[in-house]
Design a protein around this motif. Sequence first.
Motif, PDB file in Angstrom:
ATOM      1  N   VAL A   1     -54.106  21.981   5.715  1.00 25.61           N
ATOM      2  CA  VAL A   1     -54.550  21.075   6.780  1.00 25.61           C
ATOM      3  C   VAL A   1     -56.036  20.767   6.632  1.00 25.61           C
ATOM      4  CG1 VAL A   1     -54.954  20.900   9.276  1.00 25.61           C
ATOM      5  CG2 VAL A   1     -52.752  21.710   8.431  1.00 25.61           C
ATOM      6  N   ARG A   2     -56.820  21.797   6.311  1.00 28.83           N
ATOM      7  CA  ARG A   2     -58.253  21.578   6.133  1.00 28.83           C
ATOM      8  C   ARG A   2     -58.521  20.692   4.913  1.00 28.83           C
ATOM      9  NH1 ARG A   2     -62.541  20.346   8.525  1.00 28.83           N
ATOM     10  NH2 ARG A   2     -64.466  20.904   7.454  1.00 28.83           N
TER      11      ARG A   2
ATOM     12  N   ILE B   1     -45.109  20.483   4.194  1.00 28.71           N
ATOM     13  CA  ILE B   1     -44.931  19.903   5.535  1.00 28.71           C
ATOM     14  C   ILE B   1     -46.196  19.181   5.996  1.00 28.71           C
ATOM     15  CG2 ILE B   1     -44.606  20.492   7.971  1.00 28.71           C
ATOM     16  CD1 ILE B   1     -42.491  22.515   7.070  1.00 28.71           C
ATOM     17  N   PRO B   2     -47.395  19.791   5.904  1.00 31.32           N
ATOM     18  CA  PRO B   2     -48.596  19.025   6.261  1.00 31.32           C
ATOM     19  C   PRO B   2     -48.784  17.764   5.422  1.00 31.32           C
ATOM     20  CG  PRO B   2     -49.114  21.361   6.155  1.00 31.32           C
ATOM     21  CD  PRO B   2     -47.727  21.196   5.602  1.00 31.32           C
ATOM     22  N   MET B   3     -48.434  17.850   4.126  1.00 32.18           N
ATOM     23  CA  MET B   3     -48.590  16.670   3.275  1.00 32.18           C
ATOM     24  C   MET B   3     -47.656  15.542   3.699  1.00 32.18           C
ATOM     25  SD  MET B   3     -49.049  18.428  -0.498  1.00 32.18           S
ATOM     26  CE  MET B   3     -48.913  16.845  -1.324  1.00 32.18           C
ATOM     27  N   VAL B   4     -46.435  15.875   4.042  1.00 35.80           N
ATOM     28  CA  VAL B   4     -45.474  14.864   4.490  1.00 35.80           C
ATOM     29  C   VAL B   4     -45.930  14.254   5.813  1.00 35.80           C
ATOM     30  CG1 VAL B   4     -43.123  14.496   5.334  1.00 35.80           C
ATOM     31  CG2 VAL B   4     -43.511  15.862   3.271  1.00 35.80           C
ATOM     32  N   LEU B   5     -46.363  15.091   6.734  1.00 34.26           N
ATOM     33  CA  LEU B   5     -46.838  14.594   8.028  1.00 34.26           C
ATOM     34  C   LEU B   5     -48.037  13.676   7.855  1.00 34.26           C
ATOM     35  CD1 LEU B   5     -46.519  17.863  10.145  1.00 34.26           C
ATOM     36  CD2 LEU B   5     -45.129  15.799  10.374  1.00 34.26           C
ATOM     37  N   ASP B   6     -48.935  14.051   6.949  1.00 37.52           N
ATOM     38  CA  ASP B   6     -50.110  13.210   6.684  1.00 37.52           C
ATOM     39  C   ASP B   6     -49.687  11.880   6.077  1.00 37.52           C
ATOM     40  OD1 ASP B   6     -53.114  13.005   6.468  1.00 37.52           O
ATOM     41  OD2 ASP B   6     -52.586  12.757   4.350  1.00 37.52           O
TER      42      ASP B   6
END
Length: 471
Positions: free
Chosen positions: A359-360, A429-434
């Motif tokens: 995330v960071r 998951i963070p990459m997909v959400l981004d």
Amino acid sequence: MDEQLDAAHNAVILDRALMRTDNGEIRPEFIESITAAIAAEDETFLRSEVAELHEADLGDLIAALAPEDRVRLVELTSTDFDFSALNEVDDAVREEILEELAPATVAEGVRELESDDAVELLEGLDQEDQEQILDRLPPSERDVLERSLEYPEGSAGRRMQSEFIAVPLEWTVGQAIDYMRETPDLPDRFYEIYAVDGSQHWQGAVSLDALLRARRPVKLPELIHEDRRRVAVTDELAEVARLFGKYNLVAAPVVDADNRLVGVITVDDVVDVIEEEADEDFKALGGVSSDEQLSDSVWTIAKGRFNWLLINLATAFLASSVLGLFEGQLEKMVALAVLAPIVASQGGNAATQTMTVAVRALATRELGSNNAFRVVMREALVGLVNGLAFALITGVAAVAWFKIPGLGIVIGLAIISNLVAGALGGILIPMVLDRVKADPAVASGTFVTTVTDVVGFFAFLGIATAWFGLK
């Protein structure tokens, strides 16, 4: 009351060096003296105290006072009160104070602020309150603030300072220096001057150090930095902060769509943006609204946290349903029920570590399509290495505990599977959400935890069922 006031006047805390304790907190005696002076309506004492305080210290004092004393402090200190201190307190406290004050009082305070501080003060108010305050300002000052308030929230146009120094491109160093010496209305703080043409189009920036080192006859174009970055009014503040960090800027001009110079953003504003972004991300990772403040009411906080807790409950039921699939196996071997949470917990912790880094990295643009595969593979290998290590540790502990040799192999394989799954989930998951324009800091935690719970329970109980022949 007179005794209280005398005690306040004689208190040692009148020495402002002793306003704070060694760990930075405001001394109770200082707060008591201010409270007593407010109760006694001792304007002279309050004005002398407030006039000497830095805006950050005054903001901390306001936050420490009882709600009913905050407005009275502003009213009693009148023109000696620095309204920029209200930008140092929680949004809820600031709005509460501004709503209680007369619009004429607020307007007078706003007039003393630089435009960026004034906009920050006004933007939290509703339209009607804004108009009541703006209507009491001179037309020129009102137009500047109204123009800034029209820009999108979170944009450079909202945070820029409209006070800057712009001079004709054809001027010499001597002309620029003379202009600054003779002009009374300069910004309180500036780091560079800007060259413009006759239509106010930005032509370049000249830093003060370069200006002061040059001889008077030198033309400004000779001192312009060719690689100086500029900011568009519509740029997001997060992008502006990254620009400052990447190129070590202390100030940047702000231009409109036609490249006309309309403002400047300075590093002190960017520091505030960085703190706000970090605060939002930190809260989001915990499922807390970015708007939540320490001064909020119980009902406001509970309502803000309810939705994510409800989503977490739904995902918890999903994870528990996996246990229901192996109900018979759990009845035959109690050890499985005891050890299953360990597998899920280890995967969850590993996923949280990966997710925090991901995330960071996404927020700072360090993680992108150009290095995504390499980073994902690295995290998967980290999960595998730690999985092997903890498989050995957990396997030995499980055998020693339950005296069932095969149980060590079962939980070891499950630990490996879940730590790899957690590492992959924590970054993918963070990459997909981004990618779908959702904030990965807000939503990642719930989904990642669900993945590790489901995979952990299913892997452990599935492998156990096959290994021990349970049905």
